[in-house]
Design a protein around this motif. Sequence first.
Motif, PDB file in Angstrom:
ATOM      1  N   ILE A  22      -3.446   6.955 -15.277  1.00  0.00           N
ATOM      2  CA  ILE A  22      -3.507   6.599 -13.853  1.00  0.00           C
ATOM      3  C   ILE A  22      -3.675   7.858 -13.004  1.00  0.00           C
ATOM      4  CG2 ILE A  22      -2.135   5.690 -11.939  1.00  0.00           C
ATOM      5  CD1 ILE A  22      -1.098   3.551 -13.944  1.00  0.00           C
ATOM      6  N   ASN A  23      -2.964   8.925 -13.348  1.00  0.00           N
ATOM      7  CA  ASN A  23      -3.120  10.186 -12.627  1.00  0.00           C
ATOM      8  C   ASN A  23      -4.563  10.681 -12.731  1.00  0.00           C
ATOM      9  OD1 ASN A  23      -2.298  12.587 -11.216  1.00  0.00           O
ATOM     10  ND2 ASN A  23      -2.324  13.636 -13.195  1.00  0.00           N
ATOM     11  N   TYR A  24      -5.116  10.667 -13.936  1.00  0.00           N
ATOM     12  CA  TYR A  24      -6.488  11.133 -14.122  1.00  0.00           C
ATOM     13  C   TYR A  24      -7.481  10.216 -13.417  1.00  0.00           C
ATOM     14  CZ  TYR A  24     -10.524  13.234 -16.362  1.00  0.00           C
ATOM     15  OH  TYR A  24     -11.707  13.876 -16.587  1.00  0.00           O
ATOM     16  N   SER A  25      -7.205   8.912 -13.380  1.00  0.00           N
ATOM     17  CA  SER A  25      -8.121   7.997 -12.696  1.00  0.00           C
ATOM     18  C   SER A  25      -8.162   8.296 -11.202  1.00  0.00           C
ATOM     19  CB  SER A  25      -7.733   6.545 -12.947  1.00  0.00           C
ATOM     20  OG  SER A  25      -6.522   6.225 -12.301  1.00  0.00           O
ATOM     21  N   PHE A  26      -7.022   8.636 -10.593  1.00  0.00           N
ATOM     22  CA  PHE A  26      -7.015   8.995  -9.178  1.00  0.00           C
ATOM     23  C   PHE A  26      -7.792  10.289  -8.933  1.00  0.00           C
ATOM     24  CE2 PHE A  26      -3.040   6.312  -8.677  1.00  0.00           C
ATOM     25  CZ  PHE A  26      -3.708   5.306  -7.995  1.00  0.00           C
ATOM     26  N   ILE A  27      -7.699  11.203  -9.879  1.00  0.00           N
ATOM     27  CA  ILE A  27      -8.479  12.442  -9.762  1.00  0.00           C
ATOM     28  C   ILE A  27      -9.974  12.110  -9.768  1.00  0.00           C
ATOM     29  CG2 ILE A  27      -9.116  14.580 -10.965  1.00  0.00           C
ATOM     30  CD1 ILE A  27      -6.143  14.728 -11.857  1.00  0.00           C
ATOM     31  N   LEU A  28     -10.404  11.250 -10.699  1.00  0.00           N
ATOM     32  CA  LEU A  28     -11.816  10.881 -10.777  1.00  0.00           C
ATOM     33  C   LEU A  28     -12.273  10.108  -9.541  1.00  0.00           C
ATOM     34  CD1 LEU A  28     -12.164   9.825 -14.532  1.00  0.00           C
ATOM     35  CD2 LEU A  28     -13.144  11.838 -13.423  1.00  0.00           C
ATOM     36  N   ILE A  29     -11.436   9.202  -9.054  1.00  0.00           N
ATOM     37  CA  ILE A  29     -11.802   8.417  -7.871  1.00  0.00           C
ATOM     38  C   ILE A  29     -11.964   9.337  -6.657  1.00  0.00           C
ATOM     39  CG2 ILE A  29     -10.938   6.684  -6.237  1.00  0.00           C
ATOM     40  CD1 ILE A  29      -9.678   5.267  -8.716  1.00  0.00           C
ATOM     41  N   GLY A  30     -11.161  10.394  -6.589  1.00  0.00           N
ATOM     42  CA  GLY A  30     -11.207  11.297  -5.449  1.00  0.00           C
ATOM     43  C   GLY A  30     -12.317  12.332  -5.485  1.00  0.00           C
ATOM     44  N   THR A  31     -13.136  12.341  -6.538  1.00  0.00           N
ATOM     45  CA  THR A  31     -14.186  13.366  -6.632  1.00  0.00           C
ATOM     46  C   THR A  31     -15.327  13.148  -5.654  1.00  0.00           C
ATOM     47  OG1 THR A  31     -15.392  12.175  -8.346  1.00  0.00           O
ATOM     48  CG2 THR A  31     -13.735  13.791  -9.075  1.00  0.00           C
ATOM     49  N   VAL A  35     -20.468   8.079 -10.291  1.00  0.00           N
ATOM     50  CA  VAL A  35     -20.194   7.879 -11.718  1.00  0.00           C
ATOM     51  C   VAL A  35     -18.726   8.167 -12.026  1.00  0.00           C
ATOM     52  CG1 VAL A  35     -20.754   8.675 -14.048  1.00  0.00           C
ATOM     53  CG2 VAL A  35     -22.579   8.327 -12.389  1.00  0.00           C
ATOM     54  N   ALA A  36     -18.201   9.235 -11.486  1.00  0.00           N
ATOM     55  CA  ALA A  36     -16.797   9.601 -11.709  1.00  0.00           C
ATOM     56  C   ALA A  36     -15.869   8.554 -11.097  1.00  0.00           C
ATOM     57  CB  ALA A  36     -16.505  10.981 -11.132  1.00  0.00           C
ATOM     58  N   GLN A  37     -16.231   8.028  -9.935  1.00  0.00           N
ATOM     59  CA  GLN A  37     -15.401   7.004  -9.301  1.00  0.00           C
ATOM     60  C   GLN A  37     -15.372   5.723 -10.127  1.00  0.00           C
ATOM     61  OE1 GLN A  37     -17.078   6.795  -5.362  1.00  0.00           O
ATOM     62  NE2 GLN A  37     -15.542   8.213  -4.544  1.00  0.00           N
ATOM     63  N   VAL A  38     -16.527   5.318 -10.656  1.00  0.00           N
ATOM     64  CA  VAL A  38     -16.579   4.122 -11.504  1.00  0.00           C
ATOM     65  C   VAL A  38     -15.709   4.328 -12.741  1.00  0.00           C
ATOM     66  CG1 VAL A  38     -18.092   2.715 -12.961  1.00  0.00           C
ATOM     67  CG2 VAL A  38     -18.799   3.340 -10.643  1.00  0.00           C
ATOM     68  N   MET A  39     -15.829   5.519 -13.343  1.00  0.00           N
ATOM     69  CA  MET A  39     -14.996   5.818 -14.508  1.00  0.00           C
ATOM     70  C   MET A  39     -13.508   5.808 -14.129  1.00  0.00           C
ATOM     71  SD  MET A  39     -17.240   8.780 -16.404  1.00  0.00           S
ATOM     72  CE  MET A  39     -15.887   9.284 -17.405  1.00  0.00           C
ATOM     73  N   GLY A  40     -13.195   6.321 -12.946  1.00  0.00           N
ATOM     74  CA  GLY A  40     -11.810   6.324 -12.480  1.00  0.00           C
ATOM     75  C   GLY A  40     -11.261   4.925 -12.313  1.00  0.00           C
ATOM     76  N   TRP A  41     -12.058   4.032 -11.715  1.00  0.00           N
ATOM     77  CA  TRP A  41     -11.612   2.641 -11.547  1.00  0.00           C
ATOM     78  C   TRP A  41     -11.463   1.949 -12.904  1.00  0.00           C
ATOM     79  CZ3 TRP A  41      -9.096   0.980  -7.649  1.00  0.00           C
ATOM     80  CH2 TRP A  41      -9.311   1.528  -6.389  1.00  0.00           C
ATOM     81  N   ALA A  42     -12.372   2.228 -13.832  1.00  0.00           N
ATOM     82  CA  ALA A  42     -12.254   1.658 -15.177  1.00  0.00           C
ATOM     83  C   ALA A  42     -10.994   2.173 -15.864  1.00  0.00           C
ATOM     84  CB  ALA A  42     -13.489   1.980 -16.012  1.00  0.00           C
ATOM     85  N   LEU A  44      -8.349   3.018 -14.446  1.00  0.00           N
ATOM     86  CA  LEU A  44      -7.199   2.435 -13.761  1.00  0.00           C
ATOM     87  C   LEU A  44      -6.972   0.991 -14.188  1.00  0.00           C
ATOM     88  CD1 LEU A  44      -5.078   3.064 -11.602  1.00  0.00           C
ATOM     89  CD2 LEU A  44      -6.668   2.199  -9.901  1.00  0.00           C
ATOM     90  N   ILE A  45      -8.043   0.237 -14.343  1.00  0.00           N
ATOM     91  CA  ILE A  45      -7.920  -1.200 -14.606  1.00  0.00           C
ATOM     92  C   ILE A  45      -7.712  -1.527 -16.079  1.00  0.00           C
ATOM     93  CG2 ILE A  45      -9.188  -3.380 -14.491  1.00  0.00           C
ATOM     94  CD1 ILE A  45     -10.417  -2.283 -11.858  1.00  0.00           C
ATOM     95  N   LEU A  46      -8.490  -0.927 -16.955  1.00  0.00           N
ATOM     96  CA  LEU A  46      -8.423  -1.299 -18.376  1.00  0.00           C
ATOM     97  C   LEU A  46      -7.050  -1.060 -19.023  1.00  0.00           C
ATOM     98  CD1 LEU A  46     -12.001  -0.279 -19.539  1.00  0.00           C
ATOM     99  CD2 LEU A  46     -11.119  -2.560 -19.040  1.00  0.00           C
ATOM    100  N   PRO A  47      -6.399   0.074 -18.811  1.00  0.00           N
ATOM    101  CA  PRO A  47      -5.070   0.235 -19.406  1.00  0.00           C
ATOM    102  C   PRO A  47      -4.049  -0.752 -18.846  1.00  0.00           C
ATOM    103  CG  PRO A  47      -5.957   2.356 -18.814  1.00  0.00           C
ATOM    104  CD  PRO A  47      -6.873   1.322 -18.234  1.00  0.00           C
ATOM    105  N   LEU A  48      -4.187  -1.116 -17.588  1.00  0.00           N
ATOM    106  CA  LEU A  48      -3.266  -2.101 -17.019  1.00  0.00           C
ATOM    107  C   LEU A  48      -3.431  -3.466 -17.687  1.00  0.00           C
ATOM    108  CD1 LEU A  48      -3.353  -1.092 -13.257  1.00  0.00           C
ATOM    109  CD2 LEU A  48      -1.592  -0.588 -14.965  1.00  0.00           C
TER     110      LEU A  48
END
Length: 151
Positions: A22-31, A35-42, A44-48
């Motif tokens: 989740i920490n890394y996903s927020f980092i990716l979303i904030g870039t 592409v990085a934002q999509v990866m960040g959202w994925a 965030l959602i898939l592990p949940l």
Amino acid sequence: MKTRIAALVMVGLLGLYLVFVINYSFILIGTGEIVAQVMGWALLILPLIGFWALAAELAFIFRAERLLNTLREEGALPEEITERRPSGRAEPEAADRAFGRYRDEAEASPDSWRAWLRLGLAYDTSGDRRRARWATRHAIALSRSADKKAA
């Protein structure tokens, strides 16, 4: 008891994994990069979703274990099938004979969680895991509704 400890260790490890992901996903979303934002959202959602599936499975295990312990205390567990193959699995003919008895019991008492749990154990013995889980889930639902009526 070892199984319960192993399950709790796995839940702890999954929780630790979720914190880092989740920490890394927020980092990716904030870039700011798509592409990085999509990866960040994925991320965030898939592990949940995985955590939800694990939580549902653990709830099933603990509820089934509670019902199984109740049957054990009452001395109402199904009879053990002694006719086994060298692999340890029950002989199909013996499992079918036991299965018929518990199927008839569940049909005669459709509101009895005990009958449905014994049917689930018979399905498991005969090797039909999908139906064993279905019958056990039905037993859990019947038990929960009986508990609500009693309260």
